[in-house]
Design an enzyme around this catalytic site. Structure first.
Site, PDB file in Angstrom:
ATOM      1  N   ARG A  52       0.799  -1.230   0.000  1.00  0.00           N
ATOM      2  CA  ARG A  52       0.000   0.000   0.000  1.00  0.00           C
ATOM      3  C   ARG A  52       0.826   1.271   0.000  1.00  0.00           C
ATOM      4  NH1 ARG A  52      -5.684  -0.072   2.836  1.00  0.00           N
ATOM      5  NH2 ARG A  52      -6.074   1.069   0.925  1.00  0.00           N
TER       6      ARG A  52
ATOM      7  N   ASP B 298      -4.671 -11.838   1.005  1.00  0.00           N
ATOM      8  CA  ASP B 298      -5.975 -11.171   0.988  1.00  0.00           C
ATOM      9  C   ASP B 298      -6.996 -12.160   1.512  1.00  0.00           C
ATOM     10  OD1 ASP B 298      -7.416  -8.593  -0.333  1.00  0.00           O
ATOM     11  OD2 ASP B 298      -8.703 -10.356  -0.496  1.00  0.00           O
TER      12      ASP B 298
END
Length: 356
Positions: free
Chosen positions: A40, A85
């Protein structure tokens, strides 16, 4: 049940601050890690991910290893969180889901009927072998730094499958829950199996702690959570009890659900930024005065990483002080690192926490 041989071969990290705090001990310094630290906000993450889809990245062991290591090298945090994820095990099992940039997980064929639930595939350990291999690579690289594995909780996975993607109101999810509870419980039972298998693969490969993310549980009342969700999350965490590693349970907007989430089998209760840590501890103790004082994780508002340093430092010190009400405190954010966060600020926060 977790493979006993694999668990016995886990690294000896008995003095690692994060694991000491998770067990209610006195760590050498306050431990800190950040949800969504792997990726990120890091330029090196964006560079290495160029041209590789998210789900493909999560199933490429050397890439998972490198991305997971990046915040360890840069920030000096006290734990690595596996780059993955929550929908990885769904995709690995053969459920049609993809992660769309700017949207999130999108499901090709939403689950709406009892026949849809019956058609869901099971997950085998072989199908997530690349994730296990990534864990093995990481445990060889990390030295004395613990590795946290994770999975999505049955409710949050169910919401994605039923809604077809992210949802603000979870209306189809709640409708099934109340209108067709038999189908609902069948779906969550299947997803509990998938989550437990995914976590078992990580444990067998050597992770040192696990976190069950129930990201959207805060959309529920406590009554609905206890009736429709708690039994399934409890089964997932219960199947990991013999592994002997700390189990963290976290959700967003779950201040009213914290006692129930602890009842699911959490050794560490994750707290988001909406409730002070000392108030969270008070609620947990009041709910069961006979239980040990809880260990908590959290809970800096991720947005405050963009504030002026004086304001950020004040909040970090406040949260650290509030965390002393618990038997143990692992400093973290109240959710994940925001994409535009300056990485140098994260490093500075880690240094501050370690100095307290």
């Amino acid at each position: 049940m977790t493979n006993a041989t694999a668990v016995s071969a886990r690294r000896d990290l008995s003095q690692a601050p994060l694991l000491v705090a998770a067990r209610g001990g006195a760590p050498a310094h306050p431990p800190v890690w950040f949800m969504r630290q792997a990726g990120r906000s890091l330029p090196e993450y964006r560079e290495i991910r160029k041209g590789t889809a998210m789900l493909e990245s999560c199933m490429t062991p050397d890439l998972v290893c490198e991305i997971t290591m990046q915040p360890i090298r840069r920030h000096g945090v006290d734990a690595a969180i596996l780059f993955s994820d929550i929908v990885v095990p769904l995709a690995a099992a053969g459920i049609g889901v993809e992660i769309v940039a700017g949207v999130g997980p999108v499901v090709a064929d939403p689950v709406r009927t009892v026949a849809d639930v019956a058609a869901l595939p099971e997950l085998s350990l072989d199908q997530v072998a690349p994730v296990a291999e990534a864990v093995r690579l990481l445990t060889a690289e990390l030295g004395q730094t613990p590795l946290i594995g994770f999975a999505g909780a049955p409710f949050t996975l169910a919401s994605y499958l039923i809604e077809g993607g992210p949802s603000r109101n979870h209306e189809r999810t709640k409708a099934m829950m109340h209108s067709d509870p038999r189908t609902w419980h069948a779906l969550l039972g299947a997803l509990a199996d998938i989550a437990a298998t995914f976590l078992r693969a990580q444990l067998d490969a050597g992770v040192d702690a696990v976190q069950l993310f129930d990201s959207w549980a805060g959309a529920l009342s406590e009554r609905d959570y206890r009736e429709f969700v708690l039994p399934h999350s409890k089964r997932v965490l219960g199947e990991l009890a013999d592994a002997g590693v700390p189990r963290v349970h976290f959700g967003v907007g779950t201040g009213e659900l914290l006692p129930a989430m602890r009842e699911a089998g959490a050794d560490v209760v994750g707290v988001d930024w909406r409730i002070p840590l000392d108030e969270a501890v008070r609620r947990l103790v009041a709910a069961d005065p006979t239980a040990p004082v809880p260990v908590v994780q959290g809970n800096l508002d991720p947005a405050l990483l963009t504030a002026e340093w004086s304001a950020l430092e004040r909040e970090v010190r406040r949260i650290h002080a509030e965390g002393k009400a618990a038997r143990g405190h692992i400093f973290n954010l109240g959710h994940g690192v925001l994409p535009d966060t300056d990485p140098t600020v994260i490093t500075r926060v880690v240094e501050l926490i370690h100095s307290l």
